[in-house]
Design a protein around this motif. Structure first.
Motif, PDB file in Angstrom:
ATOM      1  N   GLN A   1      -9.207 -10.708  -3.323  1.00  0.00           N
ATOM      2  CA  GLN A   1      -8.576 -10.696  -2.001  1.00  0.00           C
ATOM      3  C   GLN A   1      -9.065  -9.501  -1.202  1.00  0.00           C
ATOM      4  N   ASN A   2      -9.023  -9.669   0.109  1.00  0.00           N
ATOM      5  CA  ASN A   2      -9.385  -8.591   1.024  1.00  0.00           C
ATOM      6  C   ASN A   2      -8.145  -7.770   1.342  1.00  0.00           C
ATOM      7  N   VAL A   3      -8.254  -6.487   1.121  1.00  0.00           N
ATOM      8  CA  VAL A   3      -7.163  -5.555   1.407  1.00  0.00           C
ATOM      9  C   VAL A   3      -7.665  -4.570   2.452  1.00  0.00           C
ATOM     10  N   PRO A   4      -6.888  -4.335   3.517  1.00  0.00           N
ATOM     11  CA  PRO A   4      -7.374  -3.446   4.576  1.00  0.00           C
ATOM     12  C   PRO A   4      -7.640  -2.034   4.063  1.00  0.00           C
TER      13      PRO A   4
ATOM     14  N   LYS B   1      -7.231   1.697   4.158  1.00  0.00           N
ATOM     15  CA  LYS B   1      -6.297   2.702   4.660  1.00  0.00           C
ATOM     16  C   LYS B   1      -6.509   3.974   3.842  1.00  0.00           C
TER      17      LYS B   1
ATOM     18  N   ASN C   1      -7.354   3.127  -0.442  1.00  0.00           N
ATOM     19  CA  ASN C   1      -5.961   2.928  -0.049  1.00  0.00           C
ATOM     20  C   ASN C   1      -5.099   3.594  -1.114  1.00  0.00           C
TER      21      ASN C   1
ATOM     22  N   ALA D   1       6.768  -3.447  -0.477  1.00  0.00           N
ATOM     23  CA  ALA D   1       6.302  -2.418   0.448  1.00  0.00           C
ATOM     24  C   ALA D   1       7.397  -1.380   0.683  1.00  0.00           C
TER      25      ALA D   1
ATOM     26  N   ARG E   1      -1.687  -6.268  -1.705  1.00  0.00           N
ATOM     27  CA  ARG E   1      -1.990  -6.512  -0.287  1.00  0.00           C
ATOM     28  C   ARG E   1      -0.753  -6.299   0.580  1.00  0.00           C
ATOM     29  N   SER E   2       0.405  -6.748   0.087  1.00  0.00           N
ATOM     30  CA  SER E   2       1.639  -6.590   0.858  1.00  0.00           C
ATOM     31  C   SER E   2       1.962  -5.121   1.093  1.00  0.00           C
TER      32      SER E   2
ATOM     33  N   ASN F   1      -0.709  -3.524   3.506  1.00  0.00           N
ATOM     34  CA  ASN F   1      -0.539  -4.038   4.870  1.00  0.00           C
ATOM     35  C   ASN F   1       0.615  -3.358   5.599  1.00  0.00           C
ATOM     36  N   HIS F   2       1.670  -3.013   4.861  1.00  0.00           N
ATOM     37  CA  HIS F   2       2.866  -2.476   5.509  1.00  0.00           C
ATOM     38  C   HIS F   2       2.916  -0.956   5.563  1.00  0.00           C
TER      39      HIS F   2
END
Length: 334
Positions: A39-42, A44, A55, A299, A328-329, A332-333
């Motif tokens: 999966q793609n995770v942003p 950070k 991240n 999160a 990912r959750s 993302n948060h």
């Protein structure tokens, strides 16, 4: 996908399921079938201990003891991965059964006992992987090593893993190795940390590279013990602290397997570990970064660890219950 297969996985013996899933991760990570967990995770990024983390969400030690699946875990989007606990010599760990799911409590009890293939095998697996991210290596002592000789085991592991680690964790807080938690107190702690610090600085000169040393502590320390621990971490110039390991407490559990011996992880540990982070942060005065772990299942619970004073977080039991979507959750948060 994980939500669909979890009911089937949870019907089987936990350790058997672990072995089956690791077989899949090892064999599929270089194939198109890795799409099941990839999966793609942003991005950070956060800089901690002089290291740039993509991240702040990492995999806690204990799941991938032998560094067998770090490529697959990296595909899930972890910002860093911690492997081990590894010991100088391979050991089988405690007798089975030794791993229990407390589904009513969203928890796990384990009394694995540092089962691992030994430090040399772990390094073989690391060298064979293609992982280029931040890798923590968690080191411990063999069960049959006397407590007064524990430093020898830690030094053996430290010297062997140093060239391959992003950071190294000193595990003195597992409840499943007799006498290990005694190393968290008084002169035993100071002597251990002083010796490891001396070796770290020598290795830093040898390799022209400084690898941070991190100490993993228990959640069952009293406030005064946390204060003493913080003083020792500062005195011996440790680079970080992980709070916390599993707990021996069984407060508030509902599941029928709650009486099993071993360390408890998961949701019931959430508040206890956060309180230790708060106490550490107060006593360390933010001079040493904290990695928060214990009961992170959302999160919100990850954010609570960061607000209590952690700079990074790690997941384990929440990841077992929720799968890669949890990573990912959280990211993302944040």
């Amino acid at each position: 996908m994980y939500k669909l297969i979890r009911p089937w996985l949870f019907k089987q013996d936990p350790e058997k399921t672990h072995d089956q899933m690791f077989g899949i991760l090892r064999n599929w990570h270089r194939t198109p079938l890795s799409f099941f967990w990839r999966q793609n995770v942003p991005s950070k990024p956060v800089r901690v201990m002089g290291i740039e983390f993509p991240n702040p969400v990492g995999l806690a030690a204990g799941l991938d003891k032998n560094a067998e699946c770090i490529d697959a875990f990296s595909q899930m989007g972890f910002g860093f991965i911690e492997v081990g606990t590894v010991t100088p010599v391979a050991q089988p760990g405690n007798d089975k059964p030794r791993l229990f799911r407390l589904t009513e409590d969203e928890a796990i009890i384990n009394r694995m006992g540092f089962n691992n293939h030994g430090v040399d095998k772990l390094l073989e697996n690391i060298k064979a992987s293609s992982y280029k991210g931040v890798l923590g290596i968690n080191i411990g002592k063999n069960k049959n090593t006397p407590e007064e000789q524990a430093i020898d085991d830690y030094l053996i592991c430290l010297k062997k893993v140093y060239p391959y680690a992003g950071y190294i964790t000193i595990n003195i807080s597992s409840p499943n190795t007799p006498g290990l938690r005694n190393l968290q107190h008084g002169s035993s702690l100071d002597g251990l940390l002083a010796s490891l610090k001396e070796a770290q600085l020598e290795l830093s000169d040898q390799y022209s590279s400084y690898v941070p040393l991190v100490v993993k502590i228990a959640p069952d320390l009293e406030a005064a013990e946390v204060e003493t621990m913080a003083q020792s971490l500062l005195k011996n110039k440790m680079d970080g602290v992980i709070a916390t390991n599993t707990t021996l407490s069984r407060d508030g559990l509902q599941d029928g397997q709650a009486s099993e011996a071993g360390g408890l992880s998961g949701k019931p540990l959430q508040d206890r570990s956060t309180k230790v982070i708060e106490l550490l942060c107060k006593n360390l005065q933010r001079k040493i970064p904290i990695i928060g772990v214990g009961g992170i299942d959302s999160a919100g619970s990850a954010q609570a660890k960061l607000e209590a004073g952690a700079s990074l977080v790690q997941v384990y039991t929440g990841f077992i219950y929720q799968g890669p979507a949890l990573i990912r959750s959280i990211v993302n948060h944040l």
